[in-house]
Enzyme design. Structure first.
Site, PDB file in Angstrom:
ATOM      1  N   PRO A 118     -13.306 -10.366   1.931  1.00  0.00           N
ATOM      2  CA  PRO A 118     -13.485 -12.011   2.469  1.00  0.00           C
ATOM      3  C   PRO A 118     -14.317 -12.758   1.684  1.00  0.00           C
ATOM      4  O   PRO A 118     -14.326 -14.137   1.542  1.00  0.00           O
ATOM      5  CB  PRO A 118     -14.107 -11.764   3.886  1.00  0.00           C
ATOM      6  N   GLU A 137      -3.417  11.121 -12.575  1.00  0.00           N
ATOM      7  CA  GLU A 137      -4.380   9.834 -11.638  1.00  0.00           C
ATOM      8  C   GLU A 137      -3.335   8.686 -11.219  1.00  0.00           C
ATOM      9  O   GLU A 137      -3.531   8.073 -10.050  1.00  0.00           O
ATOM     10  CB  GLU A 137      -5.508   9.084 -12.452  1.00  0.00           C
ATOM     11  N   ASP A 141       1.042  -8.681   2.703  1.00  0.00           N
ATOM     12  CA  ASP A 141      -0.168  -8.694   3.135  1.00  0.00           C
ATOM     13  C   ASP A 141      -1.140  -9.853   2.336  1.00  0.00           C
ATOM     14  O   ASP A 141      -1.718  -9.519   1.337  1.00  0.00           O
ATOM     15  CB  ASP A 141      -0.807  -7.248   3.001  1.00  0.00           C
ATOM     16  N   HIS A 163       0.556  -8.226  -2.591  1.00  0.00           N
ATOM     17  CA  HIS A 163      -0.531  -7.854  -1.574  1.00  0.00           C
ATOM     18  C   HIS A 163      -1.738  -8.542  -2.250  1.00  0.00           C
ATOM     19  O   HIS A 163      -2.166  -8.341  -3.494  1.00  0.00           O
ATOM     20  CB  HIS A 163      -0.760  -6.350  -2.003  1.00  0.00           C
ATOM     21  N   ASN A 191      -3.174  -7.334  11.959  1.00  0.00           N
ATOM     22  CA  ASN A 191      -4.163  -6.481  11.476  1.00  0.00           C
ATOM     23  C   ASN A 191      -5.146  -6.110  12.587  1.00  0.00           C
ATOM     24  O   ASN A 191      -5.679  -6.927  13.251  1.00  0.00           O
ATOM     25  CB  ASN A 191      -4.653  -6.748  10.451  1.00  0.00           C
ATOM     26  N   GLU A 200       0.788  -1.204  -0.171  1.00  0.00           N
ATOM     27  CA  GLU A 200       0.103   0.134  -0.054  1.00  0.00           C
ATOM     28  C   GLU A 200       0.667   1.420   0.061  1.00  0.00           C
ATOM     29  O   GLU A 200       0.564   2.049   0.577  1.00  0.00           O
ATOM     30  CB  GLU A 200      -1.101   0.163   1.157  1.00  0.00           C
TER      31      GLU A 200
END
Length: 615
Positions: A408, A316, A450, A403, A515, A280
């Site tokens: 879920p 962007e 992650d 990542h 987390n 991230e």
């Protein structure tokens, strides 16, 4: 006098501590004192009655027949009426189960702090009393959705009320509020603005969390030349995801990137890891913050944004997040970098699969790999002589950061992306094997990231065991899809597998979470390594839960914790090929975490110790 509801109290919703208001009063009296009493509408046969705020409350009196049958009552609401002036703190001890408390229309001048023990309360009506102040402990009642304080004598509010992030109704009419509070409250969306104002001005009296301990697993023999390094894995929470909607319990100033970036960099600098893998990382922040800051500390790096950046203009692209790998230039040099785009892998290898095109291809997650060449500075004692067979200088170290998709509901996508990761990594290892003239099983590999998957997931099972059943529930529609064969090396048709033989550095028995948010707390960040070629010497210990509980912290980020993730870290020794166990014994090494042939490199058995490390 206060009393417990008896057998004739209402079944299902509410008990009454009064003794004066009768059933007929509830049906026929027209009284307006807040929302605690019924008003103009008669209750129907279904037991519903209309409240002054438009809500309906359901209750019913037990019939004589039900009483004779021994049916018991269950009530979740409580009314206290009758010109009550004071409340005994002990009265809240027995009512922690209630969800609504109506104490409107009394003559209360103060509320005991012990009211915060009503942890399940979602509605609290204190309107039409004589309150001049409120206990700060009200801010701990985070289940509250409705708080009625109308028609009291309140001028100021405790800043702690800002912690009530679930509150959607805050009644303050009829109070002599200070001009500052009144102005905010009367604005459009004034309730939420006022709560945010209170939260942002809440003084942070908590001390920073204590340093996390370093847990030693093996003690290296300092008299021998051991090539060691540390690796850090950290999801830094991209600025665009750090919103007040997602983290409403955190002050807005503590979510602001200008505040968080300093804390994040301080944390990274404290650990001084030899290799840093980040997720991230916003493209612009990599250019403006992470790369220049870490370059000054002697790090080199590679970075790639998510695949969506290819479809965007230059402006962007700045705000697209991605993955980054940093390494200390004195210890490693870059041999090759490789980007793994799961969308592109799906298109190239599996475009014939409807499930792949509909489920996996639209998710633009990535993994980033760096093939590093080991330099002499990795040795802790360079003055000790060693034979050529003991040296790892010039050998490769493959580092991968990933990542995986977050949702879920898409556990199948997570698992398929992980299959793609190992498949593409296997191709890269074949190139490295050819380039360095060594077997793939001898190449040290790290997979950090992650993975958005718990230790009981198909993702973890696949990586740690080397295989997962095709009928694993996480595969969902992919269970019978032959497309999985393209990413598997298993000879067993009932399984899909890989050949990496990986070991996780995160021990979930000692690290309960990586987390920590309001809605989710668990381990989803990992460092996997190949134990045949990398011996784990130590790991960063867990976050201090006593600090979390003592300060009643319900989630990260927090003014002292800049991301919703915490860093994980491990130390490894690179095992020379001459000391590595044979291929057929590697599974045993994966199970006991003690590769064979290392007795000459380490003194003593596997053991634990503690060493203070930066948080």
């Amino acid at each position: 006098m206060l009393k417990r509801p008896g057998p004739h109290d209402r079944d299902g919703q509410k008990g009454k501590l009064n003794g004066e208001v009768t059933r007929e009063d509830y049906k026929e009296r027209e009284v307006y004192v807040g929302v605690g009493l019924p008003v103009t509408k008669m209750e129907g046969s279904d037991g519903k009655k209309q409240l002054t705020n438009g809500m309906q409350r359901v209750h019913r009196i037990l019939t004589e027949e039900e009483l004779n049958q021994g049916k018991s009552t269950r009530w979740m609401e409580l009314e206290i009426h009758g010109r009550v002036r004071n409340l005994a703190p002990s009265m809240f001890n027995n009512y922690s189960h209630i969800t609504a408390l109506f104490m409107n229309g009394n003559q209360l001048t103060r509320i005991p702090p012990e009211i915060s023990s009503l942890s399940n309360l979602t509605l609290l009506d204190l309107s039409h009393n004589k309150l001049k102040s409120l206990p700060v402990e009200l801010g701990d009642m985070i289940s509250l959705c409705s708080l009625y304080l109308n028609n009291n004598q309140l001028r100021v509010l405790p800043f702690e009320l800002g912690k009530l992030f679930r509150l959607h109704t805050l009644g303050l009419g009829g109070n002599p509020l200070s001009p500052e509070i009144a102005k905010i409250y009367q604005e459009t969306n004034g309730q939420q603005k006022l709560l945010q104002f209170l939260l942002d001005h809440l003084a942070i009296n908590t001390v920073p969390p204590p340093d996390r301990s370093w847990m030693m697993i093996r003690h290296a023999d300092l008299d021998r030349p051991i090539a060691t390094f540390t690796v850090l894995c950290y999801n830094v929470l991209c600025d665009k995801y750090a919103t007040a909607q997602a983290y409403s319990y955190c002050p807005s100033w503590a979510l602001n990137w200008e505040y968080r970036k300093n804390s994040i960099m301080k944390e990274i600098r404290n650990y001084e890891a030899d290799i840093i893998t980040l997720q991230e990382v916003e493209t612009e922040q990599f250019k403006l913050l992470f790369n220049p800051e870490l370059k000054q500390l002697g790090y080199s790096s590679v970075f790639s944004p998510k695949s969506r950046a290819k479809t965007m203009n230059d402006e962007e692209k700045k705000y697209v997040d991605g993955c980054a790998i940093f390494w200390k230039a004195e210890k490693f040099e870059l041999e090759k970098e490789q980007l793994i785009e799961f969308t592109q892998v799906a298109i190239q290898k599996a475009k014939s699969s409807e499930h792949m095109l509909n489920r996996v291809m639209p998710r633009d997650n990535i993994a980033l790999c760096a093939v590093l060449r080991v330099k002499e500075s990795v040795y802790n004692n360079r003055r000790v002589s060693m034979t050529p067979g003991e040296s790892v200088v010039g050998c490769p170290l493959v580092v991968c950061t990933a990542h995986i998709h977050w949702d879920p509901e898409f556990c199948d996508v997570k698992l398929v992306q992980t299959l793609m990761l190992t498949s593409e990594l296997n191709r890269l290892l074949q190139e490295v094997s050819d380039r360095f003239r060594m077997q793939q099983s001898q190449i040290p590999v790290l997979i950090c990231g992650d993975l958005n998957s718990l230790p009981d997931s198909g993702v973890f099972e696949f990586l740690s065991k080397g295989h997962v059943a095709r009928q694993h529930p996480d595969f969902k529609q992919f269970k019978d899809d032959s497309i999985l064969d393209k990413f598997s090396v298993s000879n067993d048709p009932s399984q899909v597998g890989h050949t990496l033989r990986l070991d996780s550095s995160v021990d979930t028995s000692s690290v309960p979470f990586t987390n920590y948010t309001l809605d989710f707390k668990g381990v989803i960040d990992y460092i996997f390594s190949t134990p045949q070629s990398l011996a784990r010497l130590g790991v960063l210990g867990p976050f201090d839960m006593q600090w979390v509980q003592h300060n009643k912290i319900i989630g990260f980020p927090h003014p002292h914790v800049p991301s919703d993730h915490i860093p994980i870290m491990a130390q490894y020794a690179i095992i020379p090929t001459s000391h590595q166990q044979q291929h057929h014994n590697s599974k045993a090494a994966n199970n006991n975490h003690q590769p064979l042939g290392l007795n000459s490199l380490y003194s003593g058995p596997q053991s634990f110790g503690q060493l203070n490390f930066g948080r």
